[in-house]
Write a protein that holds these residues in place. Sequence first.
Motif, PDB file in Angstrom:
ATOM      1  N   GLY A 154      56.894 -11.677  95.285  1.00 49.62           N
ATOM      2  CA  GLY A 154      57.509 -11.996  94.008  1.00 49.62           C
ATOM      3  C   GLY A 154      58.009 -13.410  93.881  1.00 49.62           C
TER       4      GLY A 154
ATOM      5  N   ALA B 228      58.634 -10.358  89.223  1.00 48.56           N
ATOM      6  CA  ALA B 228      57.751  -9.185  89.211  1.00 48.56           C
ATOM      7  C   ALA B 228      57.624  -8.624  87.803  1.00 48.56           C
ATOM      8  CB  ALA B 228      58.298  -8.118  90.162  1.00 48.56           C
TER       9      ALA B 228
ATOM     10  N   ALA C 216      54.004  -4.369  89.195  1.00 45.74           N
ATOM     11  CA  ALA C 216      55.057  -4.393  90.192  1.00 45.74           C
ATOM     12  C   ALA C 216      55.329  -2.986  90.695  1.00 45.74           C
ATOM     13  CB  ALA C 216      56.330  -4.989  89.590  1.00 45.74           C
TER      14      ALA C 216
END
Length: 366
Positions: free
Chosen positions: A279, A307, A318
């Motif tokens: 991320g 994300a 995600a």
Amino acid sequence: MRVLFVSAPLLGHVLPLVPLAEAFRRAGHEVLVATAADALTAGRAVKLPVADVAPGFSFGRTARRMMLRHPLIARAELAGTAGTRGVALLFGAVNERLVDGVAAVTDRFRPDLVVHEPLAVAGAVAAARRGIPAVRHENNLFDGAVLAAVTAGPALRRHRVEALPEPLTAVQIAPPELVGERTGTPMRHLPGTVGGTATPFPVREGRPRIAVSRSTVDGPGSGGLMRAVVAVAGEVDADILLVRPERGLPADLPRNVFTAGWVPLDALLPTVGAVVHHGGAVAALGALAAGVPQLVVPGPGDRRHNAGVVERSGAGWAMSATAITADQLHRLLSDYGLRMTAGRFRASIAARPHPDSVAAQLAAIG
């Protein structure tokens, strides 16, 4: 011109600044990078002059001190739900530590322009102190103006600067389709890279490839991503490429799992069909620039925010590490919608101005 680049003392913060710094140098300007700790590696690796503005600085010690003093905010920061509360405390303290060194380098180097990233507001304070124009170089997916505002207090007070002046401009590397319209100077995102080789992994003809990358910052909440992928890798009809393997992986990896140390993302990502990562903004933007679908595992700090940005973009999705399955990895490779959206982002990013043209523009108005 003399141009001073200022970064927080973290590798992932200085890397996005490297392409513009190199562009200024190619144009004949004198460039100096002011940072500390792990971020020093980036400048030295690409042979940019680097000034250590906080010898002996430890980001880990600073972060642990903040967590002990503010346990509730620390808990939210580890969960990625603290908003700007955690970043204000942590990077406020970081910049209070950096600002004396940045001011001293500014006095010695006497730059005509200071370029700083949002969480290196010490650069803006030093520039304001000497009346030097400053440019904020965005390096993440969060609004840089907000980050600079919430972290500036301690550094401003230390040098008795009343307020940060507005930057000359803000260099925007994230396309508006991703983060919305932001004022400033658009620039193409080019992954800054450190070390590694262009061909670190074996290429097996006809085999799809999934890259798996983790954070450059070790700490709570950063582990488990690679272990989760390795746990299901034997069921995946693809080669799995682990960049800087995390601790705790099995001694005997599945036959389709390969490992390497530092790898230039700009060399690796165009060779894979998908990427799984932690991320970080550098990884997310790098995957978009390469047109590669991505699976993001939300983590501490801004990683949960990033994300969500990726998932809303349609170029990836995600999920927690525990939710990763072989089916999810197969879908990451085969989903037509993901690939088409990622491809559109690649075209959009490629159409943005090259750092060379941005450097020329900034030199003209600096």
